[in-house]
Design an enzyme around this catalytic site. Structure first.
Site, PDB file in Angstrom:
ATOM      1  N   ARG A   1     -21.288  37.798   6.850  1.00 43.85           N
ATOM      2  CA  ARG A   1     -21.588  36.787   7.879  1.00 43.85           C
ATOM      3  C   ARG A   1     -20.596  36.771   9.055  1.00 43.85           C
ATOM      4  NH1 ARG A   1     -22.133  31.896   7.613  1.00 43.85           N
ATOM      5  NH2 ARG A   1     -24.080  31.777   8.774  1.00 43.85           N
TER       6      ARG A   1
ATOM      7  N   GLY B   1     -33.814  25.754   7.231  1.00 46.74           N
ATOM      8  CA  GLY B   1     -32.942  25.732   8.407  1.00 46.74           C
ATOM      9  C   GLY B   1     -31.923  24.615   8.464  1.00 46.74           C
TER      10      GLY B   1
ATOM     11  N   CYS C   1     -13.393  50.423   6.683  1.00 44.86           N
ATOM     12  CA  CYS C   1     -13.048  51.162   7.901  1.00 44.86           C
ATOM     13  C   CYS C   1     -13.932  50.760   9.064  1.00 44.86           C
ATOM     14  CB  CYS C   1     -13.174  52.648   7.624  1.00 44.86           C
ATOM     15  SG  CYS C   1     -12.294  53.083   6.138  1.00 44.86           S
ATOM     16  N   GLU C   2     -13.856  49.528   9.458  1.00 42.80           N
ATOM     17  CA  GLU C   2     -14.597  48.997  10.607  1.00 42.80           C
ATOM     18  C   GLU C   2     -13.737  47.878  11.183  1.00 42.80           C
ATOM     19  OE1 GLU C   2     -18.104  49.239  11.540  1.00 42.80           O
ATOM     20  OE2 GLU C   2     -18.869  50.410   9.851  1.00 42.80           O
TER      21      GLU C   2
ATOM     22  N   ARG D   1     -29.842  27.533   2.568  1.00 43.15           N
ATOM     23  CA  ARG D   1     -28.430  27.234   2.797  1.00 43.15           C
ATOM     24  C   ARG D   1     -28.035  25.821   2.342  1.00 43.15           C
ATOM     25  NH1 ARG D   1     -25.853  29.825   7.121  1.00 43.15           N
ATOM     26  NH2 ARG D   1     -27.931  30.119   7.991  1.00 43.15           N
TER      27      ARG D   1
ATOM     28  N   TYR E   1     -26.459  33.471   1.661  1.00 42.86           N
ATOM     29  CA  TYR E   1     -26.356  34.696   2.457  1.00 42.86           C
ATOM     30  C   TYR E   1     -24.988  35.353   2.306  1.00 42.86           C
ATOM     31  CZ  TYR E   1     -30.378  32.262   4.351  1.00 42.86           C
ATOM     32  OH  TYR E   1     -31.568  31.581   4.463  1.00 42.86           O
TER      33      TYR E   1
ATOM     34  N   GLU F   1     -38.618  24.669   2.868  1.00 47.01           N
ATOM     35  CA  GLU F   1     -38.095  25.938   2.318  1.00 47.01           C
ATOM     36  C   GLU F   1     -36.587  26.022   2.543  1.00 47.01           C
ATOM     37  OE1 GLU F   1     -40.179  28.762   4.705  1.00 47.01           O
ATOM     38  OE2 GLU F   1     -42.133  28.336   3.833  1.00 47.01           O
ATOM     39  N   PRO F   2     -35.802  25.130   1.967  1.00 45.43           N
ATOM     40  CA  PRO F   2     -34.365  25.162   2.234  1.00 45.43           C
ATOM     41  C   PRO F   2     -33.649  26.240   1.413  1.00 45.43           C
ATOM     42  CG  PRO F   2     -34.855  23.425   0.674  1.00 45.43           C
ATOM     43  CD  PRO F   2     -36.169  24.077   1.007  1.00 45.43           C
TER      44      PRO F   2
HETATM   45  N1  LLP Z   1     -38.036  29.914   5.445  1.00 44.14           N
HETATM   46  C1  LLP Z   1     -38.120  31.003   6.224  1.00 44.14           C
HETATM   47  C2  LLP Z   1     -39.441  31.479   6.641  1.00 44.14           C
HETATM   48  C3  LLP Z   1     -36.949  31.671   6.628  1.00 44.14           C
HETATM   49  O1  LLP Z   1     -37.038  32.744   7.398  1.00 44.14           O
HETATM   50  C4  LLP Z   1     -35.687  31.194   6.197  1.00 44.14           C
HETATM   51  C5  LLP Z   1     -34.454  31.870   6.577  1.00 44.14           C
HETATM   52  C6  LLP Z   1     -35.649  30.052   5.365  1.00 44.14           C
HETATM   53  C7  LLP Z   1     -36.846  29.433   5.022  1.00 44.14           C
HETATM   54  C8  LLP Z   1     -34.365  29.460   4.839  1.00 44.14           C
HETATM   55  O2  LLP Z   1     -33.535  29.018   5.852  1.00 44.14           O
HETATM   56  P1  LLP Z   1     -32.200  28.186   5.504  1.00 44.14           P
HETATM   57  O3  LLP Z   1     -32.618  26.853   4.947  1.00 44.14           O
HETATM   58  O4  LLP Z   1     -31.423  28.951   4.511  1.00 44.14           O
HETATM   59  O5  LLP Z   1     -31.512  28.070   6.792  1.00 44.14           O
HETATM   60  N2  LLP Z   1     -28.524  35.475   7.135  1.00 44.14           N
HETATM   61  C9  LLP Z   1     -28.410  34.341   8.051  1.00 44.14           C
HETATM   62  C10 LLP Z   1     -29.538  33.358   7.863  1.00 44.14           C
HETATM   63  C11 LLP Z   1     -30.911  33.979   8.021  1.00 44.14           C
HETATM   64  C12 LLP Z   1     -32.015  33.037   7.708  1.00 44.14           C
HETATM   65  C13 LLP Z   1     -33.321  33.744   7.632  1.00 44.14           C
HETATM   66  N3  LLP Z   1     -34.419  32.920   7.308  1.00 44.14           N
HETATM   67  C14 LLP Z   1     -27.051  33.674   7.847  1.00 44.14           C
HETATM   68  O6  LLP Z   1     -26.271  34.167   7.043  1.00 44.14           O
HETATM   69  O7  LLP Z   1     -26.751  32.687   8.502  1.00 44.14           O
END
Ligand code: LLP
Length: 404
Positions: free
Chosen positions: A307, A233, A338-339, A271, A367, A268-269
Site C-alpha cells: 500500500r 468504501g 531492490c526498489e 476495509r 489489502y 460490501e464493506p
Molecule cells: N465492492 C466493490 C465492488 C469493490 O470494488 C470494493 C473495493 C469493495 C466493495 C470494498 O471496498 P472497501 O470497503 O474495502 O473500501 N487496494 C486498495 C483498495 C481497493 C479497493 C477495490 N475495491 C487499497 O489498498 O486501498
C-alpha cells in the site's frame, strides 16, 4: 493494541513474544477488534437490516472469513478464486454477490452452478453472456446492474471507481436502456441496482451525491428494484488525526432515500471490517546512517505490504518496547527489496532504535496480505489470529521450498 508496562500488546499477548515464537515478518489479527467492527457496523445500520457482504478481496484468509461468517455476514467476491474461498469458509451462497468488470464465461458458469444470490453485471456484453448460460442451464438468474453514478468519492484517485472516466459500471443512459431491454427477459431477473464509488471514503457527502444520482435514475424508470447494493468504501482512520467515516451520518442519508424508494440495502464493506484488526510485525535488520537520514531497514517489504509503494498510503509504525528516548533525526523505514519505492514511512521524530528490535506496521488487515506477492522470491509471512491470550496460526509461513 496498547502498551502495558511499555510493552506493546495485541489483546493479551506481547508483540515481542509473538516475534520470538513465530519469527518475522508476521501478520497478526485481533479477534476482539474484528468483533467490535462487525457489531459496530451492524448496529449503525440496524434500522434497515441490510445484507452485509464482506468484500473478500480485502482479506482472503479462509479462517478470518470463517469468523466473519459466524456473525451472519455474506460475501462480495470478484473472481472464481474468491467465490471458491467464500464457499470453503462456509458462507451461504444465498448471501454471495459477484462483482467485477470482467467475469469470464467459466466464472459466470461456476457462479450459476453454485446458485449464488446475485451477479452484479457491469456491461451489456456481460448480461448477454449471463443470459446465454442461463438459457443453457434453463435457469432464471438474479442480476444487478452496476451504475456508474459519475460521483467523485474524494479519495485517492487510484482507488476511486465511480467517475465516468473509470472503467466500472455503465452510465445512466446505458443503464436505462439495459433495464428496458431486460426487464421482460425469461432468463434474467433484474433484482438490483448496484454502485461502488471508491474506497477509503471518509466523508458521507460523496455517498449522499451517489444516492441522489440513484434517485434520479429511479425517477426516470418505472422499474423498481428489490435491492440496492451500495458497495463498500467506508473509510477508516490510519492515523490519530483522521476520523473514520461517520456511520450515523451515512445511515441518515440512506434512511432518507429509503423513505421514498423502498428497497432492501446491500453493503460490501472490506476495509471497515478488517482494516484496523491487522498488524505487520517486523524486525529491524540494520540501521544505516546516510547523510542526515537513518534508514531503518526492516525484514518486511513491499511484497508483504504494498500500500505505501502503490498508493503513497500512510501506515503508522510503533516500537514493540517503549524507551521514551526521542531521536530527532530523519527516519526512513524501508524494506530490503531492490526498489526505491520499497519504503514504508518517513518520520522526523521517532524513539531511539537499535538493530534487532521489533516494530509493528499498523492497520494492515485490509489489502495487506491480500495484495502480497513473492517479488524478489520472498516467502509470504505467517498469519496469526489473537483471541485474548490465545494465538492461532491461521496461515503457515511460506517456505522457499514451496516455490523452488
Ligand atoms: N465492492 C466493490 C465492488 C469493490 O470494488 C470494493 C473495493 C469493495 C466493495 C470494498 O471496498 P472497501 O470497503 O474495502 O473500501 N487496494 C486498495 C483498495 C481497493 C479497493 C477495490 N475495491 C487499497 O489498498 O486501498
Amino acid at each position: 493494541m496498547k502498551y502495558l508496562k511499555k510493552k506493546l500488546t495485541i489483546e493479551n499477548v506481547k508483540v515481542d513474544y509473538i516475534a520470538k515464537k513465530y519469527g518475522t515478518p508476521t501478520y497478526c489479527y485481533s479477534y476482539s477488534e474484528l468483533k467490535k467492527n462487525i457489531n459496530n457496523f451492524k448496529n449503525s445500520f440496524r434500522s434497515f437490516s441490510p445484507l452485509i457482504c464482506f468484500a473478500v478481496k480485502s482479506n482472503t484468509n479462509v479462517n478470518l472469513i470463517k469468523e466473519i461468517k459466524k456473525f451472519g455476514l455474506g460475501a462480495d467476491v470478484v473472481s472464481m478464486g474468491e467465490l471458491m474461498m467464500a464457499i470453503k469458509a462456509g458462507i451461504n451462497p444465498k448471501k454471495i454477490v459477484f462483482s467485477g468488470v470482467g467475469k469470464t464465461f467459466d466464472e459466470i458458469k461456476y457462479a450459476i452452478n453454485k446458485n449464488i444470490f446475485l451477479i452484479n453485471a457491469e456491461s451489456e456484453s456481460e448480461i448477454k453472456q449471463i443470459e446465454k448460460i442461463a438459457k443453457l442451464k434453463k435457469k432464471r438468474i438474479q442480476i444487478g446492474i452496476r451504475l456508474n453514478p459519475n460521483t467523485d468519492a474524494k479519495t485517492l484517485s487510484q482507488i476511486s471507481t465511480g467517475k465516468k472516466e473509470n472503467k466500472f459500471g455503465v452510465d445512466s443512459k446505458t443503464f436505462i436502456k439495459l433495464i428496458n431491454n431486460y426487464k421482460n427477459s425469461k432468463n434474467i431477473e433484474l433484482k438490483c441496482l448496484s454502485v461502488h464509488i471508491g474506497s477509503q471514503i471518509l466523508d458521507h457527502k460523496p455517498y449522499e451525491k451517489m444516492l441522489k444520482s440513484i434517485a434520479k435514475i429511479l425517477e426516470k424508470i418505472k422499474y423498481r428494484f428489490e435491492f440496492i447494493d451500495l458497495g463498500g468504501g467506508m473509510g477508516i482512520s490510519y492515523d490519530n488525526k483522521q476520523k473514520s467515516l461517520d456511520y450515523k451520518k451515512y445511515q441518515l442519508v440512506i434512511k432518507k432515500f429509503l423513505n421514498k424508494y423502498k428497497s432492501k440495502i446491500i453493503f460490501e464493506p472490506g476495509r471497515s471490517i478488517i482494516g484496523n484488526t491487522g498488524t505487520l510485525i517486523s524486525k529491524i535488520i540494520y540501521i544505516k546512517k546516510s547523510g542526515k537520514k537513518n534508514f531503518i531497514i526492516l525484514d518486511a517489504a513491499m511484497n508483504d505490504l504494498i500500500r505505501p509503494a502503490l498508493y503513497g498510503a500512510i501506515h503508522r509504525i510503533m516500537p514493540s518496547l517503549k524507551n521514551n528516548k526521542i531521536s530527532n533525526e530523519n527516519h526512513e523505514f524501508v524494506g530490503p527489496i531492490c526498489e526505491s519505492t520499497d519504503s514504508f514511512l518517513n518520520l522526523k521524530k521517532f524513539q531511539e532504535l537499535r538493530e534487532n528490535e521489533i516494530v509493528v506496521v499498523c492497520d494492515v488487515g485490509a489489502y495487506g496480505m491480500s495484495l502480497s506477492s513473492n517479488y524478489n522470491l520472498r516467502p509470504k509471512p505467517i498469519e496469526l489470529l489473537i483471541k485474548g491470550s490465545k494465538i492461532k496460526v491461521i496461515k503457515k509461513r511460506q517456505r522457499h521450498k514451496d516455490f523452488i
